[in-house]
Write an enzyme that holds these catalytic residues in place. Structure first.
Site, PDB file in Angstrom:
ATOM      1  N   GLY A  75       0.823  -1.202   0.000  1.00  0.00           N
ATOM      2  CA  GLY A  75       0.000   0.000   0.000  1.00  0.00           C
ATOM      3  C   GLY A  75       0.851   1.243   0.000  1.00  0.00           C
ATOM      4  O   GLY A  75       2.079   1.195   0.203  1.00  0.00           O
ATOM      5  N   GLY A 123       0.385  -5.268   0.590  1.00  0.00           N
ATOM      6  CA  GLY A 123      -0.807  -5.250  -0.240  1.00  0.00           C
ATOM      7  C   GLY A 123      -0.659  -6.020  -1.531  1.00  0.00           C
ATOM      8  O   GLY A 123      -1.647  -6.486  -2.102  1.00  0.00           O
ATOM      9  N   ASP A 154      -1.372  -7.493   7.409  1.00  0.00           N
ATOM     10  CA  ASP A 154      -2.801  -7.330   7.141  1.00  0.00           C
ATOM     11  C   ASP A 154      -3.117  -7.945   5.774  1.00  0.00           C
ATOM     12  O   ASP A 154      -2.450  -8.880   5.358  1.00  0.00           O
ATOM     13  CB  ASP A 154      -3.215  -5.859   7.248  1.00  0.00           C
ATOM     14  CG  ASP A 154      -2.577  -4.980   6.183  1.00  0.00           C
ATOM     15  OD1 ASP A 154      -1.526  -5.360   5.619  1.00  0.00           O
ATOM     16  OD2 ASP A 154      -3.120  -3.896   5.911  1.00  0.00           O
TER      17      ASP A 154
END
Length: 353
Positions: A75, A123, A154
């Site tokens: 990200g 990401g 994440d």
């Protein structure tokens, strides 16, 4: 179909969307930024995948990155840092859509082929490793490096790493180390190896034939990795549920690889390390990816207000002095209550509820 409509003034789109033959192609198109994801790109990917899901003429989706440096470096963490510094909430909206995209990729009803060439981090793992067909090359470097910037894995990374063989995922999460093709396959982050110079041919072939048939022609064995031969000490040292105990076990091993791992862990955010290990252990007991993403959304929301995220990005990305000043600075000072606070319900609500 070629789509340049989402960029003003005839500029190249940040996600290039194309239809050719039986395939839909999605190319992340920010090569100067290593194809790092921003909110617009996440929305564009979601829009295309949603449309193609109901389009019978699209039989396979192929995701790749522009340029030769990588699929996606993650990200846009500079933007996340600025949002955190200003007390904003733009990152929460970004993560909400990004994590929903990760779930969409994982549940996609058609073959989703991710070409994981070069750098695939954060990401980038989220838009590739949840797919049905994941292809790495000899240039691939796959990682969830979040503990090094004061964050926590994440994009479904805790789910992927928690379900890697033995404690390999714990090792990768705490050290933030990147792995090559063979180790990515071993850890369950990829499925096939194709030489980088054959990727254009594979990509073109997918417009005409099924992924399994194309891969039968292009896939080869990757060069040997490192982790298979290190499983014994990794599984032993990372079995503990406390980071302090993991470090003690690593330092007690008479192996340079174990001591090197301990050095890498010592350099990471103490808070991030403890929250990451807790997240991995909890992810093993969750019912599926969506539950893990819900947990990650709570953790990410808390991390946005943590001083270590701002400081970690400053040290690694902005100033690049590689000397973060973590707060608290030691594992001993990170309490169980500090860790539990990261798992409390997010004021931003839930992802799928």
């Amino acid at each position: 179909m070629r789509d340049h409509s989402d960029q003003p003034g005839g500029e190249q789109p940040e996600v290039h969307v194309e239809r050719r033959g039986r395939a839909g192609y999605l190319t992340l198109n920010r090569p100067r930024a290593l194809n790092s994801l921003n909110h617009h790109m996440v929305r564009r990917l979601t829009e295309a995948l949603t449309a193609w899901r109901a389009d019978d003429s699209v039989e396979v989706v192929v995701v790749s990155g522009a340029g030769e440096r990588g699929l996606c470096a993650g990200g846009d963490i500079r933007a996340i840092r600025e949002d955190a510094r200003s007390g904003g909430e733009a990152s929460l909206a970004f993560w909400r859509d990004e994590y929903r995209l990760n779930a969409l990729v994982a549940s996609y009803p058609k073959p989703y082929v991710a070409l994981m060439d070069g750098i695939v981090m954060g990401g980038g793992v989220g838009v590739s490793a949840h797919g049905r067909v994941r292809v790495v090359t000899e240039r691939s470097r796959v990682a969830m490096p979040e503990t090094g910037i004061g964050f926590v894995p994440d994009v479904g990374g805790t789910w992927l790493l928690a379900h890697a063989p033995g404690e390999l995922g714990t090792h990768l999460a705490l050290t933030a180390r990147a792995v090559g093709a063979a180790d990515a396959v071993l850890c369950g982050l990829a499925d096939h190896h194709v030489p980088a110079d054959r990727l254009p041919e594979l990509r073109d072939a997918l417009a005409e034939e099924r992924p399994d048939r194309a891969l039968a022609r292009f896939a080869t064995e990757p060069a040997p990795g490192e982790l298979a031969g290190q499983r014994e000490w990794i599984d032993r040292c990372y079995a503990a549920d406390r980071v302090e105990d993991v470090l003690a076990a690593l330092l007690a091993e008479d192996l340079p690889e174990a001591k090197e791992a301990a050095e890498h862990i010592h350099a990471k955010s103490p808070t991030s390390l403890k929250v990451t290990l807790r997240a991995l252990r909890l992810a093993r007991r969750l019912g599926g990816l969506e539950e893990a993403l819900e947990q990650e959304f709570r953790v990410s929301s808390a991390a946005l207000r943590s001083p270590d995220l701002v400081e970690g990005v400053r040290a690694q990305i902005v100033d690049k002095d590689r000397s973060p000043r973590w707060s608290p600075p030691t594992l001993r000072e990170v309490t169980d209550e500090d860790v539990a606070a990261f798992f409390a319900p997010s004021p931003a609500g839930t992802l799928f509820g």
